[in-house]
Design a protein around this motif. Structure first.
Motif, short mmCIF file in Angstrom:
data_model
loop_
_atom_site.label_atom_id
_atom_site.label_comp_id
_atom_site.label_asym_id
_atom_site.label_seq_id
_atom_site.Cartn_x
_atom_site.Cartn_y
_atom_site.Cartn_z
N ASP B 188 14.68 -55.17 -8.93
CA ASP B 188 13.70 -55.63 -7.94
C ASP B 188 12.80 -56.68 -8.57
O ASP B 188 12.16 -56.43 -9.59
CB ASP B 188 12.88 -54.41 -7.48
CG ASP B 188 11.73 -54.81 -6.59
OD1 ASP B 188 11.99 -55.23 -5.45
OD2 ASP B 188 10.57 -54.72 -7.05
N PRO B 190 10.10 -58.54 -6.81
CA PRO B 190 8.67 -58.62 -6.47
C PRO B 190 7.76 -57.68 -7.25
O PRO B 190 6.58 -58.00 -7.46
CB PRO B 190 8.66 -58.28 -4.97
CG PRO B 190 10.02 -58.68 -4.48
CD PRO B 190 10.94 -58.36 -5.63
N HIS B 191 8.24 -56.52 -7.69
CA HIS B 191 7.32 -55.58 -8.35
C HIS B 191 6.90 -56.07 -9.74
O HIS B 191 5.89 -55.62 -10.27
CB HIS B 191 7.93 -54.18 -8.44
CG HIS B 191 8.79 -53.94 -9.64
ND1 HIS B 191 10.10 -54.33 -9.72
CD2 HIS B 191 8.52 -53.35 -10.84
CE1 HIS B 191 10.61 -53.99 -10.89
NE2 HIS B 191 9.68 -53.38 -11.60
N PHE B 194 3.41 -57.31 -10.19
CA PHE B 194 2.30 -56.35 -10.13
C PHE B 194 2.33 -55.34 -11.25
O PHE B 194 1.40 -55.18 -12.01
CB PHE B 194 2.33 -55.63 -8.78
CG PHE B 194 1.63 -56.46 -7.79
CD1 PHE B 194 2.31 -57.47 -7.15
CD2 PHE B 194 0.26 -56.33 -7.63
CE1 PHE B 194 1.64 -58.31 -6.30
CE2 PHE B 194 -0.40 -57.17 -6.78
CZ PHE B 194 0.28 -58.17 -6.12
N LEU B 195 3.44 -54.64 -11.26
CA LEU B 195 3.52 -53.51 -12.18
C LEU B 195 3.54 -54.01 -13.62
O LEU B 195 2.95 -53.39 -14.51
CB LEU B 195 4.80 -52.71 -11.86
CG LEU B 195 4.90 -51.35 -12.52
CD1 LEU B 195 3.74 -50.46 -12.11
CD2 LEU B 195 6.22 -50.71 -12.14
N ILE B 339 12.52 -59.11 1.60
CA ILE B 339 12.50 -59.41 0.16
C ILE B 339 12.80 -58.18 -0.71
O ILE B 339 12.81 -58.27 -1.93
CB ILE B 339 11.17 -60.09 -0.28
CG1 ILE B 339 9.99 -59.18 -0.04
CG2 ILE B 339 11.03 -61.45 0.38
CD1 ILE B 339 8.72 -59.66 -0.73
N ASP B 340 13.04 -57.04 -0.07
CA ASP B 340 13.68 -55.93 -0.80
C ASP B 340 15.16 -56.30 -0.84
O ASP B 340 16.00 -55.71 -0.15
CB ASP B 340 13.43 -54.61 -0.09
CG ASP B 340 11.96 -54.23 -0.14
OD1 ASP B 340 11.43 -54.13 -1.26
OD2 ASP B 340 11.35 -54.07 0.93
N LEU B 368 11.80 -66.34 -0.89
CA LEU B 368 10.65 -65.55 -1.35
C LEU B 368 9.75 -66.39 -2.25
O LEU B 368 10.21 -67.37 -2.85
CB LEU B 368 11.06 -64.24 -2.02
CG LEU B 368 11.78 -64.19 -3.35
CD1 LEU B 368 11.78 -62.78 -3.90
CD2 LEU B 368 13.23 -64.67 -3.22
N VAL B 369 8.49 -66.04 -2.28
CA VAL B 369 7.48 -66.81 -3.01
C VAL B 369 7.25 -66.15 -4.36
O VAL B 369 7.09 -64.94 -4.44
CB VAL B 369 6.14 -66.84 -2.22
CG1 VAL B 369 5.11 -67.69 -2.95
CG2 VAL B 369 6.38 -67.37 -0.81
N VAL B 370 7.27 -66.97 -5.41
CA VAL B 370 6.95 -66.40 -6.73
C VAL B 370 5.81 -67.17 -7.38
O VAL B 370 5.47 -68.27 -6.96
CB VAL B 370 8.18 -66.42 -7.68
CG1 VAL B 370 9.25 -65.48 -7.17
CG2 VAL B 370 8.72 -67.81 -7.86
N PRO C 97 0.04 -50.14 -6.50
CA PRO C 97 0.30 -50.59 -7.87
C PRO C 97 1.75 -51.06 -8.09
O PRO C 97 2.03 -51.70 -9.10
CB PRO C 97 0.04 -49.33 -8.70
CG PRO C 97 0.37 -48.20 -7.78
CD PRO C 97 -0.07 -48.67 -6.42
N TYR C 98 2.65 -50.74 -7.16
CA TYR C 98 4.07 -51.00 -7.40
C TYR C 98 4.42 -52.45 -7.00
O TYR C 98 4.84 -53.25 -7.86
CB TYR C 98 4.90 -49.99 -6.63
CG TYR C 98 6.37 -49.86 -7.03
CD1 TYR C 98 6.93 -50.63 -8.03
CD2 TYR C 98 7.19 -48.93 -6.39
CE1 TYR C 98 8.27 -50.48 -8.39
CE2 TYR C 98 8.53 -48.77 -6.74
CZ TYR C 98 9.07 -49.57 -7.73
OH TYR C 98 10.39 -49.42 -8.07
N HIS C 99 4.23 -52.81 -5.72
CA HIS C 99 4.58 -54.16 -5.26
C HIS C 99 3.38 -54.94 -4.76
O HIS C 99 3.53 -56.05 -4.27
CB HIS C 99 5.63 -54.09 -4.15
CG HIS C 99 6.94 -53.53 -4.58
ND1 HIS C 99 7.17 -52.17 -4.63
CD2 HIS C 99 8.09 -54.12 -5.02
CE1 HIS C 99 8.42 -51.96 -5.06
NE2 HIS C 99 9.00 -53.11 -5.30
N SER C 114 4.98 -62.20 -2.14
CA SER C 114 6.31 -62.84 -2.17
C SER C 114 6.93 -63.03 -0.79
O SER C 114 7.89 -63.77 -0.64
CB SER C 114 7.32 -62.08 -3.05
OG SER C 114 6.90 -62.09 -4.39
N THR C 116 7.56 -64.49 2.76
CA THR C 116 7.22 -65.76 3.42
C THR C 116 6.92 -65.53 4.89
O THR C 116 6.19 -66.29 5.50
CB THR C 116 8.38 -66.77 3.29
OG1 THR C 116 9.56 -66.17 3.83
CG2 THR C 116 8.62 -67.14 1.84
#
Lengths: 370, 370, 370
Positions: B188, B190-191, B194-195, B339-340, B368-370, C97-99, C114, C116
């Motif tokens: 994954d 996107p996480h 954050f994580l 986005i999953d 998806l945005v990074v 906290p995860y995504h 992430s 759009t």
């Protein structure tokens, strides 16, 4: 994911074997009613109430004014607090710690503090079990009786307890196994060569002996014929000069495993392991060891307890692992051979006792190599 | 109170959410049979039997006289004691600690001490699983085969293990999550912002990239197009001078999460995370990291394990909390967005593999945005 | 053994009483929806999200930019990770906290990193509960409301909190008992002579008093008439010179146990024990003690907390033992007498509140000896 991602119940974190088909989900558990079991040693029950457990049922033991022991379910009928947290009042009744309700040895509610009306009422009585004190043990009967009448049946007695020329040692231990597994273990010969290597037997001396099995009524006995003197430490202690060995293993209902050895004419040992089913998978063993020996008893006695404990710790470890494995795999799957000499008879007798059936006599001879 | 005071089962002290309607009571668990999983590292299996677990099923691994590994259910067919408490005999058989029954690598009962008749009998055999030793891992096949024949299917191989110019590091970790959740987590994107803030990505640089997803046969792949060099610590280690990034995430049946990065022409990293479903909610991860880099490998290598561990500890903590929450609420209730990227495909492939179904090909592009 | 040795399910190692017929498997549990309960003290909820529990349901409390408290189910709708492990963002939203999904105080999903496309969607919202901050407590309503509208119903208020001449002390404790058992315990007079011997009452002075019970609407009250000054330590502290005692015990829906004493004209104490059902068998008690006394308050105040704690520890121990006994025996089996003055009314009101029924008025007078 909500629709598709779901095919297993989230039952909990406890694992059960998922790789293999589950067992039948059964275990060799019996719940024997109307039988005598040892609840505690006499010396454990003094002034204070004592909590114990029988078939997963909490019991409170206490002595009345005359010192007579009594056993009630350990639950106050009022608000279900354990009575064992209470105390014995001056009148010999057991007093609940929460509201002070008082019960006599027959479970009758005798007093309710603050109540202006009559305290006694059937709904307020605690359930009592018959109790008998004998040979330094407090025995409890595993069912209430009509009006609390003592049952005709009597507890097991110990043949050489207090007998002339005999010394008796008592040892209490616990195993995390069913009562059946603990009984079979106590009376099983082949495992001693492995589990207790060096203590009893060596791996094999290649001698074929015969087990003469006799089942009748409330018991089954195996007599081992042709057995040489045990070569291990116990053998050397019992009979330094060798001699003819007479060896009986007996199961006696409801829960006694009896091992008897005579080596030569002077050495005689009788071990009565009386089992109490604390829960379905926890068994307490009261081992009563009586012996008469060639050697002075003060020489032997110091070895009996440590040796018994060592042996028992090895057995207890195996029984605990067996229990865990049975739970993980969802039940027992035992394969037996003819040299599992007493197991199937013990089970037959236990099940028949549970269901009130009679068991026919049986005799068989089985060869085995030691 | 007896009549009226009773409307809830006294099921136990474990809480389940009582304020909200319970979930459907399901979790993303699959039990994949006839697949290869890593049971242990080769170096973990030496002279003594080794207990491990696959899908909550205890296994015992041991090596025969020739050093060939074998795997049996960790339960003696006789009295259900774990064989892993036993020992390997001189003849290379595994010996039960209780009665000394011996089993060969195919699970066949070879010897029963004290028995005068034939020891071998089908009912006395232990269940064996095919085993293969390869690349420093002991692989176990998750189903017995007819007559113990090795299956045609082969375990996963590691593309750059031992390859010229590549260094490989192996790391073993465990997460208290389902294999599905652990796989999705490993693949994954996107996480990570954050994580793992600061390690991989910062919160967002506002760059829109494209995930090109391709699912076919036994795998699904996401290629991330337009991705700038990671700004965090890992990026700086991989490519101090910047460069074009090629990034693939792949799931390969039954349990491999593969992450591949190329940065510039000189830096290449392939991480194969091979998962073992220890229980439904516990997953072991064998991470095999192969890399080729511009910097000397002796400079990079000391960072790989600590970084991987740091990342994994953060993931493991989240997965454990997720698992606990799922149990408390009585099941999963996942809401997903586009986005999953790989989650639904991983699940589709796992479920199809579990049920023996085929899965159609699919291609999709996701911004998806990074 | 495989065929015969199997008659009991291997359900697990937790014992349930096997000697006696099991109880009905019920316990005095209610789950009250659409009621206000105290979730935490105001001072416990600061910048970081706070995890708490109501009816076994994990909640996350947090304050938005304006300091206004909010409560959500502690489960991210995305991958079911606890939101309480996250943090409050600068915009006052709670961030997973995860995504990094963000939720406002009404539970609405405000941002998905992430992504759009549009983040907001009903399926991505977290469940919110109405919250009210009052008297230094954060109250939570035990059901979501339509569109998050605040309910008309208001939480309990404390009559003498901040009143002239009164001092108020707050004490928070927990008991491992059902809310019903904890409420009955807090309002039960007869147990004080036993469980709290020496603190409140002595065993009995043989004085018959009258409990005038009045049940109406949302409450039940017992007025104790003819009660002499308590002889124990609390009595001596309250009124060194003796005096007429006025004593009320009240249960007020949904979860307040109120004890009021006036001794002479100068001494007045009101104890509001507001209960929160943390789980079915765990109850948190917020005890708000307001008093006005003849003695200087700085003399009394140091005794209030230690005394309250001592009393509560004795009660908590009994409630925990009661809970364990109920679980062991498979359910409650309570026998009551008329001097269990308020118990049946409390239960009646709780059950009616759970089911939305009305309860008729009732008046009764009960004699009891103190």
């Amino acid at each position: 994911m909500t629709t598709a991602g779901a095919n297993r119940p989230a039952e909990g974190l406890l694992p059960t074997a998922g790789l293999v088909p589950q067992g039948k989900g059964h275990a060799s558990v019996v719940r024997l009613r109307e039988q005598w079991f040892i609840a505690c040693l006499s010396q454990e029950l003094r002034g204070a109430p004592l909590r114990t457990e029988l078939m997963a049922t909490p019991l409170v033991l206490f002595r009345d004014r005359d010192g007579k022991p009594a056993a009630l379910l350990d639950r106050c009928p009022h608000r279900n607090v354990p009575l064992s947290l209470g105390s014995v009042a001056d009148d010999g009744t057991l007093r609940c710690p929460y509201h002070g309700w008082r019960f006599d040895g027959a479970g009758r509610c005798r007093f309710v503090p603050s109540l202006t009306s009559q305290a006694e009422a059937k709904a307020r009585d605690a359930t009592a079990l018959p109790v008998l004190e004998q040979d330094g043990f407090v025995w409890v009967y595993s069912a209430p009786t009509d009006g609390g009448a003592p049952p005709d049946k009597r507890p097991h007695t110990f043949a050489y307890l207090g007998a002339k020329d005999y010394t008796t040692v008592v040892q209490v231990v616990q195993a995390a196994g069913t009562m059946f597994s603990t009984l079979e273990n106590a009376l099983d010969v082949p495992h001693t060569a492995f589990l207790h290597r060096g203590l009893f037997r060596s791996e094999s001396r290649g001698i074929t002996i015969t087990a003469k099995v006799e089942r009748s009524g409330d018991r089954v006995q195996a007599e081992y014929v042709g057995e040489p003197r045990p070569p291990g430490l116990i053998g050397r202690i019992l009979s330094p000069s060798g001699g003819i060995v007479t060896h009986f293993d007996r199961f006696i209902l409801p829960s006694i495993a009896q091992v008897e050895y005579r080596i030569g004419s002077e050495n005689h040992i009788l071990v009565d392991s009386v089992m109490t089913p604390v829960t379905d998978f926890l068994t307490r063993v009261y081992a009563v060891v009586s012996f008469r020996a060639r050697l002075p008893h003060f020489v032997i006695k110091p070895f009996v307890k440590p040796l018994a404990l060592r042996v028992f710790q090895q057995d207890a470890r195996i029984l605990e692992q067996q229990t865990q494995t049975i739970h993980t795999f969802g039940g027992e799957q035992f394969a037996s051979t003819e040299i599992d000499v007493l197991g199937r008879h013990i089970w037959r007798l236990l099940r028949a006792a549970e269901q009130g059936d009679a068991v026919g006599d049986e005799r068989v001879e089985i060869p085995l190599v030691v």
